[in-house]
Design a protein around this motif. Structure first.
Motif, mmCIF file in Angstrom:
data_model
loop_
_atom_site.group_PDB
_atom_site.id
_atom_site.type_symbol
_atom_site.label_atom_id
_atom_site.label_comp_id
_atom_site.label_asym_id
_atom_site.label_seq_id
_atom_site.Cartn_x
_atom_site.Cartn_y
_atom_site.Cartn_z
ATOM 1 N N GLY A 1 37.057 37.289 38.750
ATOM 2 C CA GLY A 1 38.225 38.002 40.079
ATOM 3 C C GLY A 1 37.744 38.206 41.512
ATOM 4 N N TYR A 2 35.969 36.932 41.863
ATOM 5 C CA TYR A 2 36.265 37.812 43.556
ATOM 6 C C TYR A 2 36.874 35.550 43.013
ATOM 7 C CZ TYR A 2 33.285 37.668 46.795
ATOM 8 O OH TYR A 2 32.226 37.638 48.254
ATOM 9 N N ALA A 3 36.701 34.968 42.288
ATOM 10 C CA ALA A 3 37.994 33.441 42.961
ATOM 11 C C ALA A 3 38.953 33.779 42.885
ATOM 12 C CB ALA A 3 37.804 32.069 41.567
ATOM 13 N N ARG A 4 39.613 34.874 42.432
ATOM 14 C CA ARG A 4 41.106 35.027 42.475
ATOM 15 C C ARG A 4 41.260 36.387 44.226
ATOM 16 N NH1 ARG A 4 44.172 36.576 37.433
ATOM 17 N NH2 ARG A 4 45.299 38.696 39.013
ATOM 18 N N ARG A 5 39.994 36.647 44.290
ATOM 19 C CA ARG A 5 40.251 38.296 45.264
ATOM 20 C C ARG A 5 40.768 37.017 46.479
ATOM 21 N NH1 ARG A 5 37.189 43.585 44.212
ATOM 22 N NH2 ARG A 5 38.244 43.685 46.659
ATOM 23 N N LEU A 6 39.869 35.598 46.755
ATOM 24 C CA LEU A 6 39.564 34.283 47.828
ATOM 25 C C LEU A 6 41.265 33.997 48.364
ATOM 26 C CD1 LEU A 6 36.252 33.229 47.016
ATOM 27 C CD2 LEU A 6 36.441 34.874 48.619
ATOM 28 N N ALA A 7 41.812 33.635 46.973
ATOM 29 C CA ALA A 7 42.902 33.044 47.446
ATOM 30 C C ALA A 7 44.441 33.787 47.450
ATOM 31 C CB ALA A 7 43.092 32.077 45.994
ATOM 32 N N PRO A 8 45.715 33.805 47.876
ATOM 33 C CA PRO A 8 46.346 33.340 48.327
ATOM 34 C C PRO A 8 47.352 34.407 46.265
ATOM 35 C CG PRO A 8 47.258 31.464 48.689
ATOM 36 C CD PRO A 8 44.804 32.780 48.689
ATOM 37 N N ALA A 9 47.968 35.206 45.926
ATOM 38 C CA ALA A 9 48.662 35.561 44.731
ATOM 39 C C ALA A 9 49.044 33.958 44.143
ATOM 40 C CB ALA A 9 49.856 36.551 44.824
ATOM 41 N N HIS A 10 49.710 33.463 44.853
ATOM 42 C CA HIS A 10 50.640 32.229 44.219
ATOM 43 C C HIS A 10 49.544 31.053 44.029
ATOM 44 C CE1 HIS A 10 51.133 30.803 48.732
ATOM 45 N NE2 HIS A 10 51.187 29.405 47.817
ATOM 46 N N LEU A 11 48.482 31.002 44.125
ATOM 47 C CA LEU A 11 47.146 30.145 43.950
ATOM 48 C C LEU A 11 45.772 30.596 43.302
ATOM 49 C CD1 LEU A 11 47.278 28.797 47.275
ATOM 50 C CD2 LEU A 11 48.118 27.449 45.917
ATOM 51 N N GLN A 12 46.370 31.883 42.693
ATOM 52 C CA GLN A 12 45.274 32.842 42.192
ATOM 53 C C GLN A 12 44.432 31.890 40.646
ATOM 54 O OE1 GLN A 12 46.363 36.870 42.180
ATOM 55 N NE2 GLN A 12 45.560 37.404 43.292
ATOM 56 N N GLY A 13 45.650 31.617 40.312
ATOM 57 C CA GLY A 13 45.279 30.402 39.694
ATOM 58 C C GLY A 13 44.383 29.534 39.673
ATOM 59 N N ALA B 1 46.568 22.436 38.466
ATOM 60 C CA ALA B 1 48.185 22.266 39.218
ATOM 61 C C ALA B 1 48.838 22.645 38.224
ATOM 62 C CB ALA B 1 48.049 20.877 38.803
ATOM 63 N N HIS B 2 49.203 23.595 37.924
ATOM 64 C CA HIS B 2 50.300 24.307 36.281
ATOM 65 C C HIS B 2 50.110 25.593 36.553
ATOM 66 C CE1 HIS B 2 52.536 20.593 37.451
ATOM 67 N NE2 HIS B 2 51.262 19.844 36.475
ATOM 68 N N ILE B 3 49.408 26.365 36.652
ATOM 69 C CA ILE B 3 48.660 27.480 35.485
ATOM 70 C C ILE B 3 49.656 28.649 36.778
ATOM 71 C CG2 ILE B 3 47.002 28.048 37.515
ATOM 72 C CD1 ILE B 3 45.915 29.849 34.935
ATOM 73 N N HIS B 4 50.359 28.836 37.760
ATOM 74 C CA HIS B 4 51.174 30.157 38.252
ATOM 75 C C HIS B 4 52.797 30.167 37.720
ATOM 76 C CE1 HIS B 4 52.401 32.564 41.450
ATOM 77 N NE2 HIS B 4 53.703 31.546 41.920
ATOM 78 N N ARG B 5 52.902 28.555 36.867
ATOM 79 C CA ARG B 5 53.866 28.945 36.015
ATOM 80 C C ARG B 5 54.467 28.838 34.823
ATOM 81 N NH1 ARG B 5 57.969 28.809 40.194
ATOM 82 N NH2 ARG B 5 57.270 27.949 42.487
ATOM 83 N N ARG B 6 53.142 28.161 34.394
ATOM 84 C CA ARG B 6 53.176 28.056 32.980
ATOM 85 C C ARG B 6 51.584 28.300 32.061
ATOM 86 N NH1 ARG B 6 55.304 23.351 36.275
ATOM 87 N NH2 ARG B 6 57.126 22.975 35.575
ATOM 88 N N LEU B 7 51.563 29.480 32.647
ATOM 89 C CA LEU B 7 50.252 29.865 32.125
ATOM 90 C C LEU B 7 50.439 29.755 30.590
ATOM 91 C CD1 LEU B 7 47.778 32.784 33.136
ATOM 92 C CD2 LEU B 7 48.804 32.977 30.957
ATOM 93 N N ARG B 8 51.565 30.468 29.982
ATOM 94 C CA ARG B 8 52.248 30.573 28.829
ATOM 95 C C ARG B 8 51.601 29.672 27.691
ATOM 96 N NH1 ARG B 8 54.307 34.398 24.499
ATOM 97 N NH2 ARG B 8 55.669 32.703 23.617
#
Length: 407
Positions: free
Chosen positions: A136-148, A277-284
């Motif tokens: 959660g900390y790592a998520r909050r350090l990044a803009p939404a499109h780079l959280q993954g 590199a790809h989690i933002h668009r291809r998590l599933r």
């Protein structure tokens, strides 16, 4: 009261992530925290003979220093996360890592088995708090499109610890003493505390809106499928990983354990990179691909063949598939839970450690009853429901498209 709230909000806004950029110094500090957390758990595995001799107990008893760590994590992650939900994140992270410094120091100086077990339990408690916090900390350090990608960088500490940290700690233990390995962990943790203080931005805690935040999180669509996949996927992985040396002996590669673990660790790092590199668009798609790669590795290992090259290929596929799994599951849990992300992460940590403990026990039972040949077949069987749940949770849990403002 309103003045305090306003000033707190301003302080939080000042630490908001810059659009299009990742705070690498802070994320690498979190990755080092993940490295310390992972390595502290597994370090005794390579030091059992020397630790057993000095503590005056058998190797089986000394091996329980790993079990009690997992128990400490599983028992305390949820209540501690709930109790500290309102703490500022940086203060909480510093407290958790200080727990590792104390626990590893006590382990290094202890000549008493009960004291060592108490120190290892304390380390597990610190781990429960850290694991529920770090993603959660790592998520909050990044803009939404780079959280993954931010979570992937932080979670890279896991394969580094397994592929490099454990062999290095084992070498140091043999070359100097097992105590030196734990002293080194303390020194690294103290240095990390300074690093965190200097580079990691602070964030406000999030007090739960309900008295039962865990139950509230479970009612959020998508959280339960992610938690189910976590439990079963980690159980499947641990069944084989906990007994990989035994399995390698079964296939005639008893002297190649270090090499095989190095292949696994290197492939895991590649998996982390691909995921980031790809989690933002291809998590599933990445989650399905990870499960299929691990299943393919299990199928290769189930084939009776006297071929070290085939085994190494299977292990490489296994590592490639597994490397991104912590990032994928923690990201999926955070996306699904929304405002209840901290509660969902705490449950994920608890189930993860329960699955690790269960995998060790189930693997031992399988080994006694069916032999090492049963490990890859059991892994394959467990991955069937994993693939089914990921495949059907297409609306919530593992959606085709991630939320644009996750976390």
């Amino acid at each position: 009261m309103r003045t305090h709230t306003a000033s707190s909000a301003v302080a939080s806004d000042r630490s908001a992530p810059e659009p299009g950029r990742l705070p690498m110094a802070a994320l690498l500090a979190l990755a080092t925290a993940v490295f310390i957390t992972s390595l502290t758990e597994t370090l005794p595995a390579g030091l059992l003979p020397a630790m057993s001799e000095d503590l005056g107990v058998g190797e089986a008893a000394t091996g329980q220093t790993i079990t009690v760590y997992a128990v400490g994590t599983a028992l305390t992650a949820i209540p501690l996360t709930a109790a500290t939900a309102g703490w500022r994140r940086k203060r909480l992270l510093l407290a958790a890592m200080s727990g590792f410094a104390v626990a590893n120091t006590v382990t290094a100086v202890s000549v008493s088995y009960p004291l060592t077990m108490a120190a290892r339990f304390l380390a597990g408690v610190a781990a429960g708090l850290a694991w529920a916090l770090l993603a959660g900390y790592a998520r909050r350090l990044a803009p939404a499109h780079l959280q993954g990608r931010a979570i992937a960088i932080a979670m890279a500490g896991i394969p580094v610890a397994l592929s490099l940290g454990v062999p290095a700690g084992t070498f140091l233990g043999k070359a100097v003493s097992w105590q030196a390995a734990f002293w080194l962990m303390t020194a690294l943790t103290l240095a990390l505390l300074g690093w965190i203080a200097a580079t990691v931005p602070d964030h406000l805690g999030r007090r739960p809106a309900a008295r039962a935040p865990m139950l509230r999180a479970l009612r959020v669509p998508g959280v339960t499928p992610v938690l189910f996949v976590t439990l079963v996927f980690v159980l499947a992985h641990t069944l084989l990983y906990a007994y990989v040396a035994t399995f390698l002996d079964h296939v005639g590669m008893a002297g190649s354990t270090d090499l095989v673990l190095l292949v696994f660790g290197g492939a895991s790092l590649a998996g982390v990179w691909i995921t980031g590199a790809h989690i933002h668009r291809r998590l599933r798609g990445l989650t399905l691909g990870s499960a299929l790669l691990v299943a393919g590795a299990a199928a290769l290992l189930a084939v009776p063949a006297d071929s070290p090259a085939l085994v190494c290929l299977a292990v490489a596929l296994w590592g490639l598939g597994w490397g991104g799994v912590p990032t994928l599951l923690q990201t999926a849990a955070g996306d699904a839970a929304g405002d209840s992300a901290d509660a969902a992460q705490a449950m994920l940590v608890t189930l993860w450690n329960a699955a690790m403990a269960g995998g060790g026990v189930a693997g031992g039972l399988l080994l006694d009853r069916f032999g090492a040949v049963s490990f890859p077949w059991s892994l394959l069987a467990l991955l069937v429901p994993v693939l089914l749940v990921v495949g059907t949770a297409r609306t919530h849990g593992f959606p085709a498209r991630r939320p644009t403002t996750a976390g």
